[in-house]
Design an enzyme around this catalytic site. Structure first.
Site, mmCIF file in Angstrom:
data_model
loop_
_atom_site.group_PDB
_atom_site.id
_atom_site.type_symbol
_atom_site.label_atom_id
_atom_site.label_comp_id
_atom_site.label_asym_id
_atom_site.label_seq_id
_atom_site.Cartn_x
_atom_site.Cartn_y
_atom_site.Cartn_z
ATOM 1 N N ASP A 23 -2.462 7.611 10.975
ATOM 2 C CA ASP A 23 -1.851 7.824 9.663
ATOM 3 C C ASP A 23 -2.853 7.305 8.638
ATOM 4 O O ASP A 23 -3.055 6.101 8.513
ATOM 5 C CB ASP A 23 -0.523 7.058 9.586
ATOM 6 C CG ASP A 23 0.097 7.088 8.179
ATOM 7 O OD1 ASP A 23 -0.478 7.731 7.272
ATOM 8 O OD2 ASP A 23 1.158 6.460 7.988
ATOM 9 N N LYS A 87 -7.283 8.550 -1.128
ATOM 10 C CA LYS A 87 -6.592 9.748 -0.637
ATOM 11 C C LYS A 87 -6.213 10.684 -1.790
ATOM 12 O O LYS A 87 -6.158 11.896 -1.623
ATOM 13 C CB LYS A 87 -5.334 9.319 0.123
ATOM 14 C CG LYS A 87 -4.607 10.435 0.850
ATOM 15 C CD LYS A 87 -3.477 9.849 1.676
ATOM 16 C CE LYS A 87 -2.699 10.896 2.429
ATOM 17 N NZ LYS A 87 -1.636 10.274 3.237
ATOM 18 N N ASP A 211 9.910 10.059 1.978
ATOM 19 C CA ASP A 211 8.766 9.166 2.201
ATOM 20 C C ASP A 211 8.370 8.453 0.913
ATOM 21 O O ASP A 211 7.747 9.033 0.021
ATOM 22 C CB ASP A 211 7.579 10.000 2.742
ATOM 23 C CG ASP A 211 6.356 9.141 3.073
ATOM 24 O OD1 ASP A 211 6.318 7.952 2.691
ATOM 25 O OD2 ASP A 211 5.425 9.676 3.706
HETATM 26 P P1 ADP Z 1 1.454 4.590 2.113
HETATM 27 O O1 ADP Z 1 2.179 5.598 2.929
HETATM 28 O O2 ADP Z 1 1.471 4.891 0.645
HETATM 29 O O3 ADP Z 1 0.085 4.292 2.614
HETATM 30 P P2 ADP Z 1 3.246 2.481 3.193
HETATM 31 O O4 ADP Z 1 4.206 3.381 3.840
HETATM 32 O O5 ADP Z 1 2.474 1.566 4.068
HETATM 33 O O6 ADP Z 1 2.260 3.208 2.188
HETATM 34 O O7 ADP Z 1 4.101 1.609 2.126
HETATM 35 C C1 ADP Z 1 3.513 0.569 1.408
HETATM 36 C C2 ADP Z 1 4.540 0.017 0.438
HETATM 37 O O8 ADP Z 1 5.660 -0.489 1.152
HETATM 38 C C3 ADP Z 1 3.995 -1.122 -0.393
HETATM 39 O O9 ADP Z 1 4.362 -0.924 -1.751
HETATM 40 C C4 ADP Z 1 4.722 -2.332 0.192
HETATM 41 O O10 ADP Z 1 4.883 -3.361 -0.764
HETATM 42 C C5 ADP Z 1 6.045 -1.719 0.572
HETATM 43 N N1 ADP Z 1 6.791 -2.535 1.549
HETATM 44 C C6 ADP Z 1 6.378 -2.932 2.770
HETATM 45 N N2 ADP Z 1 7.326 -3.674 3.369
HETATM 46 C C7 ADP Z 1 8.378 -3.758 2.495
HETATM 47 C C8 ADP Z 1 9.656 -4.411 2.520
HETATM 48 N N3 ADP Z 1 10.055 -5.145 3.568
HETATM 49 N N4 ADP Z 1 10.453 -4.263 1.444
HETATM 50 C C9 ADP Z 1 10.057 -3.550 0.390
HETATM 51 N N5 ADP Z 1 8.877 -2.936 0.290
HETATM 52 C C10 ADP Z 1 8.037 -3.024 1.343
HETATM 53 MG MG MG Z 2 2.497 7.077 4.219
#
Ligand code: ADP
Ligand code: MG
Length: 620
Positions: A23, A87, A211
């Site tokens: 991913d 990205k 998402d």
């Molecule tokens: P992307 O797909 O954009 O690369 P992710 O799916 O990894 O990102 O999501 C990252 C986001 O999720 C960040 O803003 C992070 O702060 C938030 N996040 C991660 N864990 C939690 C949680 N327990 N509660 C709320 N937000 C969270």
């Molecule tokens: Mg993602």
């Protein structure tokens, strides 16, 4: 099943290489595999560590490069040397991103606004592909370290709305990182696979994948039919995500602490600390009702209720996108059978609550939302590796499938050895003005001319409304389902007229016959290429004769008598060569006809422009 082989040369045991799922996220990236013992997908993490690698690259003074958590530390203190969100730049030109240029704290070159963007770091320029490849390299070397074996092949995920340029850029980044990218798959498809949707024969499901990541929000509506994933619609906001929650918290505290904007602008490390603390608070409040901590001896606190008030407007925006996506897919909330939650920000209880209220059903949220996409990519990788023998995707088409196009040429839509189920579409148009019907002849085989291949079926698309040649858009789609049944559909997109037919491509062909058809195609490859070139030249000649004749009918008085004679002679000559000439002779004749018509075509063009300009103000 991981296979252990014996290296004959050295006598040592060798583990067969794995295909990993990756991913490659805007905020975080990670790698997963299907575990050889348990057959279950798992994310790869270092001992005691996390699987997530922040998609951040930092360039140090001495030419050092760091990726991930190490690089993230520099986000606010060294913004110009710290690349995040690359990205968003994949496959984009400066013009595509200029409206958001203030979002990027590093330098994006604007000297050539049409070409693909580059990022400037000191005196070096990097393409988004190179920058993404640095993240992928880090993932690859981590995976190798954890698995203790080489990792050379991968499946990488991309958002469903990524276009060809963005997908190609992602593929290239993989290649640059030393990975053979076996497949690029859609993130929502991967998430569905992770939850086991689409893995059963005859299963039909309508799925919404919600998402909410760090900086982007995507909603995708998918239709899964016997293992084929079709994206019905996508919507979202490429500048909306968990980062917005963090900024809202920072603003809130700034207000509480009476910190002026200026102080944060001048004290970058304070700004950085507040941001990180805000994210910590947000994450804490996903499982607690209060947060209290301190930043530089100042107490900061937040209750769950206060946080929800800050977050609600953003979640409302996502709901608006979901409704648009449903509308675009021609569906209502009731049609959605499954809702899958993806992205770290869907851990926020308020998000879960509002989305399950919207869709009026329980959500798929039992897996880690920031891991599901990688896990699904691993499932796909495992299928490609041939380990999951039960799965339908393993079947392949023994011979190419295509339709007849002008001059009796075979236009392949599904190449041989394609995995099935599969679906492919291509657009065609009419040859003649006012043409109301189109014959679709379906063939199977490897030869360039349909007459050497096997005809499977034929049908007509009728009732195309009268339009000039070239204007109708007829989309022909081939769908081979898990049972090897081919469904061919033709639809004129402007009028919506459509027609379809079902064929069994393999019907009546023995293995020997398939083999013979393949052998024939190899034996005749050279001749076929020549024939194809000749037929293409003949077709082009036919078209040029038709357009020139049309032109003469409308604009005869525009030509001098000599021009008229020359043109008619050239047409007659070309006409004769279509029957009996070689490819080169035909091309030469096409060129001379073009030479003759060029001067009057240009004159006519000048006149038309002159008329159009008359009486209008010309801007300089
Ligand atoms: P992307 O797909 O954009 O690369 P992710 O799916 O990894 O990102 O999501 C990252 C986001 O999720 C960040 O803003 C992070 O702060 C938030 N996040 C991660 N864990 C939690 C949680 N327990 N509660 C709320 N937000 C969270
Ligand atoms: Mg993602």
């Amino acid at each position: 099943m991981s296979k252990i082989g014996i290296n004959i040369a050295t006598g040592s045991l060798q583990q067969e290489e794995m295909i990993v799922g990756i991913d490659l996220g805007t905020t975080n990236s990670l790698v997963a595999i299907v575990h050889p013992d348990t057959q279950k997908p798992v994310v790869l993490k270092e001992y005691n560590g996390t699987a997530l690698v922040p998609s951040v690259v930092h360039f140090g003074d001495a030419g050092s490069v760091s990726v991930g958590d190490e690089a993230k530390k520099f986000l606010i203190t060294e913004p110009q040397n710290t690349i995040f969100s690359v990205k968003r730049l994949m496959g984009k030109s400066y013009n595509d991103v200029k409206d958001h240029s203030s979002f990027f704290t590093y330098k994006i070159l604007d000297d050539d606004t049409e070409r693909l963007v580059k990022v400037q770091l000191g005196d070096r320029f990097y393409s988004p592909i190179e920058l993404s490849s640095l993240v992928l390299k880090e993932l690859k070397s981590r995976a190798e370290h954890i698995l203790k074996t080489a990792v050379n092949r991968a499946v990488i995920t991309v958002p469903a709305y990524f276009n060809d340029a963005q997908r190609q850029a992602t593929r290239d980044a993989g290649k640059l990182a030393g990975l053979d990218v076996l497949r690029i798959i859609n993130e929502p498809t991967a998430a569905s696979l992770a939850y086991g949707l689409g893995m059963k024969k005859d299963e039909v499901r309508t799925v919404a994948v919600y998402d909410l990541g760090g900086g982007t929000f995507d909603i995708s509506i998918l239709k899964i039919t016997s293992g084929i994933f079709e994206v019905l619609s996508t919507n979202g906001n490429t500048y909306l995500g968990g980062d917005d929650f963090d900024s809202a918290i920072v603003k809130y505290w700034q207000n509480e602490l009476s910190l002026p904007d200026e102080e944060l602008r001048n004290d970058k490390s304070l700004a950085q600390s507040l941001r990180l603390k805000a994210e910590e608070a947000k994450i804490c409040l996903s499982s607690h009702s209060n947060f209290e901590s301190s930043v530089r001896e100042r107490t900061v606190s937040l209750t769950k209720e206060e946080f929800e008030n800050l977050a609600r407007p953003f979640v409302n925006q996502t709901i608006y996108c979901c409704k648009s996506a449903l509308q675009d897919a021609g569906l209502t909330v009731k049609d959605i059978e499954e809702v899958i939650m993806v992205g770290g920000s869907t851990r926020v209880p308020l998000v879960k609550k509002m989305i399950s209220d919207l869709f009026q059903k329980p959500l798929h949220d039992s897996m880690n939302p920031d891991e599901v996409v990688a896990l699904g990519a691993a499932v796909q990788a495992d299928i490609l590796a041939g380990n999951n023998k039960d799965f339908l995707l393993l079947d392949i088409t023994p011979l190419s499938l295509g339709i007849e196009t002008m001059g009796g040429l075979m236009d392949v839509l599904i190449p041989r050895n394609s995995k099935i189920p599969t679906k492919v579409g291509r657009q065609y148009t009419t040859q003649k003005d006012g043409q109301s019907g189109m014959r679709i002849s379906v063939f199977q085989g490897e030869r360039d001319l349909v007459k050497d291949n096997r005809k499977l079926a034929e049908f007509s698309l009728n009732g195309i409304p009268a339009m000039p040649a070239g204007l109708p858009k007829v989309e022909v789609s081939f769908l081979v389902n898990a049972d090897g049944i081919l469904v061919v559909k033709a639809k004129e997109l402007r009028s919506g007229v459509e027609q379809s037919i079902e064929v069994k491509p393999q019907y009546g062909l023995t293995d020997e016959e398939v083999e013979k058809m393949l052998m024939d195609s190899i034996v005749h490859a050279k001749d076929d290429m020549k024939t194809r070139a000749l037929v293409e030249a003949q077709t082009e000649a036919g078209q040029i004769i038709r357009t020139t004749n049309n032109f003469l009918v409308k604009n005869r008085e525009f030509l001098s008598p000599q021009e008229l004679v020359n043109t008619n002679n050239a047409i007659a000559n070309l006409q004769k060569l279509i029957q009996s000439g070689t490819k080169d002779q035909i091309q030469t004749a096409i060129e001379s006809l073009n030479e003759i018509s060029k001067p009057y075509a240009e004159r006519l063009m000048d006149e038309a422009i002159g008329k159009a300009m008359k009486g209008k103000n010309v801007l300089e």
